[in-house]
Enzyme design. Structure first.
Site, PDB file in Angstrom:
ATOM      1  N   ARG A 251       0.959  -1.481   0.016  1.00 25.40           N
ATOM      2  CA  ARG A 251      -0.104   0.106   0.008  1.00 25.40           C
ATOM      3  C   ARG A 251       0.824   1.219  -0.154  1.00 25.40           C
ATOM      4  NH1 ARG A 251      -5.775  -0.205   1.453  1.00 25.40           N
ATOM      5  NH2 ARG A 251      -6.272  -2.396   1.401  1.00 25.40           N
TER       6      ARG A 251
ATOM      7  N   ARG B 215      -6.406  12.670  -4.823  1.00 25.82           N
ATOM      8  CA  ARG B 215      -7.728  11.825  -4.561  1.00 25.82           C
ATOM      9  C   ARG B 215      -8.897  12.786  -4.180  1.00 25.82           C
ATOM     10  NH1 ARG B 215     -11.587   9.728  -3.293  1.00 25.82           N
ATOM     11  NH2 ARG B 215     -11.661   7.976  -1.731  1.00 25.82           N
TER      12      ARG B 215
ATOM     13  N   ASP C 288      -6.920  -1.911  -7.197  1.00 28.89           N
ATOM     14  CA  ASP C 288      -7.428  -2.690  -6.000  1.00 28.89           C
ATOM     15  C   ASP C 288      -8.027  -4.075  -6.579  1.00 28.89           C
ATOM     16  OD1 ASP C 288      -8.595  -1.808  -3.171  1.00 28.89           O
ATOM     17  OD2 ASP C 288      -9.924  -3.328  -4.105  1.00 28.89           O
TER      18      ASP C 288
HETATM   19  O1  CP3 Z   1      -0.020  -1.355  -2.623  1.00 24.17           O
HETATM   20  C1  CP3 Z   1      -0.280  -0.345  -3.279  1.00 24.17           C
HETATM   21  O2  CP3 Z   1       0.429   0.819  -3.323  1.00 24.17           O
HETATM   22  C2  CP3 Z   1      -1.192  -0.475  -4.479  1.00 24.17           C
HETATM   23  C3  CP3 Z   1      -2.415  -0.242  -4.140  1.00 24.17           C
HETATM   24  C4  CP3 Z   1      -3.699  -1.212  -3.542  1.00 24.17           C
HETATM   25  C5  CP3 Z   1      -4.594  -0.856  -3.055  1.00 24.17           C
HETATM   26  N1  CP3 Z   1      -5.482  -1.933  -2.639  1.00 24.17           N
HETATM   27  C6  CP3 Z   1      -5.241   0.442  -2.914  1.00 24.17           C
HETATM   28  C7  CP3 Z   1      -6.323   1.120  -2.502  1.00 24.17           C
HETATM   29  C8  CP3 Z   1      -3.449  -2.596  -3.291  1.00 24.17           C
HETATM   30  C9  CP3 Z   1      -2.259  -3.575  -3.438  1.00 24.17           C
HETATM   31  C10 CP3 Z   1      -4.654  -3.062  -2.787  1.00 24.17           C
HETATM   32  C11 CP3 Z   1      -5.251  -4.372  -2.588  1.00 24.17           C
HETATM   33  C12 CP3 Z   1      -6.231  -4.377  -1.535  1.00 24.17           C
HETATM   34  N2  CP3 Z   1      -7.447  -4.122  -1.704  1.00 24.17           N
HETATM   35  C13 CP3 Z   1      -6.158  -5.491  -0.568  1.00 24.17           C
HETATM   36  C14 CP3 Z   1      -5.134  -6.397  -0.059  1.00 24.17           C
HETATM   37  C15 CP3 Z   1      -4.069  -5.731   0.571  1.00 24.17           C
HETATM   38  C16 CP3 Z   1      -4.280  -5.635   2.087  1.00 24.17           C
HETATM   39  O3  CP3 Z   1      -4.351  -4.781   2.668  1.00 24.17           O
HETATM   40  O4  CP3 Z   1      -4.398  -7.134   2.538  1.00 24.17           O
HETATM   41  C17 CP3 Z   1      -7.602  -5.502   0.016  1.00 24.17           C
HETATM   42  C18 CP3 Z   1      -7.958  -6.215   1.299  1.00 24.17           C
HETATM   43  C19 CP3 Z   1      -8.284  -4.546  -0.497  1.00 24.17           C
HETATM   44  C20 CP3 Z   1      -9.792  -4.306  -0.386  1.00 24.17           C
HETATM   45  C21 CP3 Z   1      -9.798  -2.889  -0.043  1.00 24.17           C
HETATM   46  N3  CP3 Z   1      -9.605  -1.508  -0.797  1.00 24.17           N
HETATM   47  C22 CP3 Z   1     -10.355  -2.203   1.377  1.00 24.17           C
HETATM   48  C23 CP3 Z   1     -10.737  -3.391   2.469  1.00 24.17           C
HETATM   49  C24 CP3 Z   1     -10.466  -0.975   1.174  1.00 24.17           C
HETATM   50  C25 CP3 Z   1     -10.888  -0.187   2.106  1.00 24.17           C
HETATM   51  C26 CP3 Z   1      -9.918  -0.096   3.291  1.00 24.17           C
HETATM   52  C27 CP3 Z   1      -9.116   1.117   3.166  1.00 24.17           C
HETATM   53  O5  CP3 Z   1      -7.931   0.993   3.186  1.00 24.17           O
HETATM   54  O6  CP3 Z   1      -9.399   2.318   2.549  1.00 24.17           O
HETATM   55  C28 CP3 Z   1      -9.897  -0.627  -0.237  1.00 24.17           C
HETATM   56  C29 CP3 Z   1      -9.520   0.891  -0.517  1.00 24.17           C
HETATM   57  C30 CP3 Z   1      -8.312   1.102  -1.167  1.00 24.17           C
HETATM   58  N4  CP3 Z   1      -7.405   0.583  -2.017  1.00 24.17           N
HETATM   59  C31 CP3 Z   1      -7.621   2.345  -0.912  1.00 24.17           C
HETATM   60  C32 CP3 Z   1      -6.153   2.426  -1.630  1.00 24.17           C
HETATM   61  C33 CP3 Z   1      -5.501   3.570  -1.695  1.00 24.17           C
HETATM   62  C34 CP3 Z   1      -8.199   3.586   0.099  1.00 24.17           C
HETATM   63  C35 CP3 Z   1      -9.133   4.408  -1.106  1.00 24.17           C
HETATM   64  C36 CP3 Z   1      -9.076   5.584  -0.822  1.00 24.17           C
HETATM   65  O7  CP3 Z   1      -8.194   6.486  -1.492  1.00 24.17           O
HETATM   66  O8  CP3 Z   1     -10.036   6.196  -0.244  1.00 24.17           O
END
Ligand code: CP3
Length: 337
Positions: free
Chosen positions: A24, A37, A73
Site C-alpha cells: 500500500r 484523490r 484494487d
Molecule cells: O500497494 C499499493 O500501493 C497498491 C494499491 C493497492 C490498493 N489496494 C489501493 C487502495 C493494493 C495492492 C490494494 C489491494 C487490496 N485491496 C487488498 C489487499 C491488501 C491488503 O491490505 O491485504 C484489500 C484487502 C483490498 C480491499 C480494499 N480496498 C479495502 C478493504 C479498502 C478499504 C480500506 C482502506 O484501506 O481504505 C480498499 C480501498 C483502497 N485500496 C484504498 C487504496 C489506496 C483507499 C481508497 C481511498 O483513497 O479512499
C-alpha cells in the site's frame, strides 16, 4: 541492464542489501496522493491510466523504493467478472453478493483487454516511466476475492463465506476455480503489458482451518501459481495470518512468500522448508513509534531475513496515519543495515 536487487532477491539470490518496497505504498499517508484523490473517486482513480500511473510513481519519487506496485484494487477484476463494486466511506461494498448456488451464474471469466483495459494501459504507461525500477502487478488470491463476492464487504468472521463452503461445497469449489481462471487471464495480461513480478494478496486466508486450506484453498491457488510462474516472472504469495500453517502454505509453489509480522522471519523461513525467498515483515504500527525504535526493529528484520532471498516489506499494508518521517527513517535503516 543488470537485473534489479528486487528481482534477484525474488529469485532467491544473495543481494548486497535487502531491496525494500512497502505494501500500500501509494495511498493516503502521502499528501500528494490525497491531493490527487481530492479531485476524483477511488474507482475513477483506478480507471484513469494517467492518474493511476501518477500515484504509482509518487512513492518511488519520494522514497526511491526498489520496486513499484501497480495502483489498483483487488476488487477491480470482480467488477469485470460481472459484480457491481462500490467504494464507500465504510470500505468496499458489493450490493448483490453471491449467497446461493444459483448466484454463480452471475460471475464469469472476462477478456482482460475488454474488461480491464485501463489496468493494462496503466502498466504500459508505467513501464515507459519507471526506468530501472521493476513493476509488480497484482491481484487478490482466489479465497480473498471469493470472500468479497460472498460477503459483499470486508467481513469480521467470514461466516457467510464459511456457510457457503459447508452448505454448497461443490459450488464453492466451482466459484474458487472460476475466480482462479479469471485471475490467471488477468495477471497473464498484466505480464504481457509489462509487469515484471506478480503478487497474490490472500489477505483474509488466515481465517481458514488447516483442513479447509488443504481441501478448498490449496488446489485452485496452487494451479494459479503454477500457471503464473509459466509466464517467467516471479510470483509472490502473501498469505496474511497463515504462518501457523506455513508448512502447508509452502505447497502453493510460489517463488516468494509474503510473511505477516506475527512470526519472526527466520522462523517463518524454517516453516516454509527454507527453499523459497521471503518478503516482510515489520509490523506497520512500528512506523507510528519513534525513529530509534523503527531503526532497531527494522535492523532486526533485516538480520533475521538473511543475506539471500529477502525482500524487505511491512507485515501488512502501511496505515494512513503513518508519518512521512517514519518511512524515511525506515528506508535509511534498511539501506544502512
Ligand atoms: O500497494 C499499493 O500501493 C497498491 C494499491 C493497492 C490498493 N489496494 C489501493 C487502495 C493494493 C495492492 C490494494 C489491494 C487490496 N485491496 C487488498 C489487499 C491488501 C491488503 O491490505 O491485504 C484489500 C484487502 C483490498 C480491499 C480494499 N480496498 C479495502 C478493504 C479498502 C478499504 C480500506 C482502506 O484501506 O481504505 C480498499 C480501498 C483502497 N485500496 C484504498 C487504496 C489506496 C483507499 C481508497 C481511498 O483513497 O479512499
Amino acid at each position: 541492464m543488470p537485473p534489479s536487487l528486487f528481482l534477484r532477491a525474488c529469485r532467491g539470490e544473495a543481494t548486497e542489501r535487502a531491496p525494500i518496497w512497502v505494501m500500500r505504498q501509494a495511498g493516503r499517508y502521502l499528501p500528494e496522493y490525497r491531493q490527487v484523490r481530492a479531485g476524483v473517486s477511488f474507482l475513477e482513480l483506478c480507471k484513469t491510466p494517467q492518474l493511476a500511473a501518477e500515484v504509482t510513481l509518487q512513492p518511488i519519487r519520494r522514497f526511491g523504493f526498489d520496486a513499484a506496485i501497480l495502483f489498483s484494487d483487488l476488487l477491480v477484476p470482480l467488477e469485470a467478472m460481472g459484480l457491481e463494486v462500490q467504494f464507500t466511506e465504510q470500505g468496499p461494498r458489493l450490493p448483490q453478493p453471491l449467497r446461493a448456488p444459483a448466484d454463480l451464474g452471475r460471475v464469469s471469466r472476462f477478456d482482460p483487454e475488454a474488461g480491464t483495459g485501463f489496468v493494462l494501459e496503466t502498466i504500459r504507461l508505467l513501464r515507459g516511466e519507471l526506468g530501472d525500477t521493476p513493476l509488480i502487478g497484482f491481484a487478490g488470491a482466489p479465497f480473498t476475492v471469493a470472500t468479497y463476492a460472498i460477503e459483499g464487504k470486508t467481513a469480521k468472521n467470514f461466516i457467510e463465506t464459511k456457510a457457503f463452503f459447508y452448505r454448497h461445497p461443490a459450488e464453492a469449489r466451482r466459484l474458487l476455480a472460476v475466480i482462479a481462471e479469471a485471475t490467471r487471464d488477468y495477471l497473464t495480461a498484466q505480464v504481457r503489458a509489462g509487469a515484471q513480478a506478480l503478487q497474490l494478496f490472500d489477505s483474509w486466508v488466515g481465517v481458514v482451518s488447516a483442513d479447509d486450506w488443504e481441501s478448498y484453498v490449496l488446489p485452485p491457488t496452487a494451479a494459479l501459481v503454477g500457471e503464473l510462474r509459466a509466464t517467467g516472472v516471479p510470483v509472490i504469495y502473501f498469505a496474511n495470518g497463515a504462518t501457523t500453517i506455513f508448512d502447508r502454505v509452502a505447497r502453493v509453489g510460489a517463488d516468494v512468500y509474503g510473511v505477516d509480522w506475527r512470526l519472526p522471519l527466520d522462523e517463518a523461513r524454517a516453516r516454509l522448508g527454507g527453499k523459497a525467498a521471503v518478503q516482510g515483515n515489520l509490523d506497520p504500527s512500528v512506523l507510528l513509534g519513534p525513529a530509534d525504535e523503527i531503526q532497531r526493529r527494522a535492523t532486526d528484520v533485516v538480520r533475521r531475513g538473511g543475506k539471500r532471498g529477502h525482500v524487505f516489506n511491512l507485515g501488512h499494508g502501511i496505515y494512513p496515519e503513518t508519518p512521512i518521517a517514519s518511512v524515511e527513517a525506515l528506508v535509511s535503516a534498511v539501506r544502512s543495515a
